[in-house]
Design an enzyme around this catalytic site. Structure first.
Site, short mmCIF file in Angstrom:
data_model
loop_
_atom_site.label_atom_id
_atom_site.label_comp_id
_atom_site.label_asym_id
_atom_site.label_seq_id
_atom_site.Cartn_x
_atom_site.Cartn_y
_atom_site.Cartn_z
N CYS A 106 6.73 -5.98 18.66
CA CYS A 106 7.59 -4.98 19.30
C CYS A 106 7.07 -3.59 18.97
O CYS A 106 6.72 -3.31 17.82
CB CYS A 106 9.02 -5.14 18.80
SG CYS A 106 10.17 -3.93 19.46
N HIS A 148 13.05 -10.25 25.67
CA HIS A 148 12.83 -9.21 24.66
C HIS A 148 13.35 -7.85 25.15
O HIS A 148 14.10 -7.18 24.44
CB HIS A 148 11.33 -9.13 24.36
CG HIS A 148 10.94 -8.15 23.32
ND1 HIS A 148 10.47 -8.54 22.08
CD2 HIS A 148 10.93 -6.79 23.31
CE1 HIS A 148 10.20 -7.46 21.36
NE2 HIS A 148 10.47 -6.38 22.09
N GLU A 149 12.96 -7.46 26.37
CA GLU A 149 13.35 -6.14 26.88
C GLU A 149 14.84 -6.07 27.17
O GLU A 149 15.49 -5.06 26.88
CB GLU A 149 12.53 -5.78 28.12
CG GLU A 149 11.04 -5.70 27.89
CD GLU A 149 10.62 -4.83 26.72
OE1 GLU A 149 11.30 -3.83 26.43
OE2 GLU A 149 9.61 -5.15 26.07
N HIS A 152 16.67 -5.51 23.97
CA HIS A 152 16.70 -4.09 23.57
C HIS A 152 17.89 -3.38 24.20
O HIS A 152 18.60 -2.63 23.54
CB HIS A 152 15.42 -3.38 24.04
CG HIS A 152 14.28 -3.47 23.10
ND1 HIS A 152 14.33 -3.01 21.80
CD2 HIS A 152 13.02 -3.94 23.27
CE1 HIS A 152 13.17 -3.21 21.21
NE2 HIS A 152 12.36 -3.78 22.08
#
EC number: 3.5.1.88
Length: 197
Positions: A106, A148-149, A152
């Protein structure tokens, strides 16, 4: 366009759910959104990333940019932006992730990577830069990037999802790097690439 600093784990903007990008009754998007998207692309490219969420550069809005291959071995690269994404996934395995196949990094945890359990398939629906509906779907690396995004934007980093010895190793890395506090960032191009690209 500008390369902007990437926030590091511990900054409150990374640990707080983002706000939806406002969409007008006619489907219009904010006038300043194209500049934000351009800055995100430039920053992601300078950092050699496969994705970048707006809150990673301190903007608490629900959008991310990506430039990601289908698999770790390559395949077709996909590049774009997703505004106000909604994520669907297959089941996430409950077993320890494979250290060879499930390694994840990351830009907000620069230079570190840990095996992370993720669903093998993911789909995101949202809007593109023109406010048109978009659906992205994939397996392998592309599915990992989508999860993952979107994570966030929900206020989580991948290290928050780690289990067992991987979670302990991540906590040690955060502590040894002096992270975990507000106000830390790094700017791609001004420091050496933390992942050695």
């Amino acid at each position: 366009m500008a390369i902007v600093p990437i926030r590091i784990v511990g900054d409150p903007v990374l640990h707080t759910p983002t706000q939806p990008v406002p969409v007008g009754p006619d489907g219009s998007l904010p006038d300043d959104l194209p500049e934000l998207i351009a800055n995100m692309y430039e920053t992601m490219d300078a950092a050699n990333g496969v994705g970048l969420a707006a809150n990673q550069i301190g903007v608490p809005l629900r959008l991310f940019v990506y430039d990601c291959a289908e698999t770790r071995g390559g395949g077709t690269r996909h590049r774009g932006v997703v505004i106000n994404p909604v994520l669907e996934t297959s089941e996430i395995p409950e077993t320890m992730p494979d250290p060879d196949d499930d390694e994840e990094g990351c830009l907000s945890v620069p230079g570190e990577s840990f095996p992370t359990g993720r669903a093998g398939w993911a789909r995101v629906t949202g809007l593109d830069a023109d406010g048109k509906e978009v659906t992205l779907e994939g397996n392998d690396l592309f599915a990992r990037m989508l999860q993952h995004e979107t994570g966030h934007l929900d206020g989580f980093l991948y290290i928050d999802k780690l289990i067992g010895r991987n979670a302990r190793a991540a906590k040690r890395a955060v502590k040894s790097n002096g992270w975990g506090v507000p106000g830390l960032s790094w700017t791609p191009g001004q420091v050496a690439d933390p992942f050695g690209h």
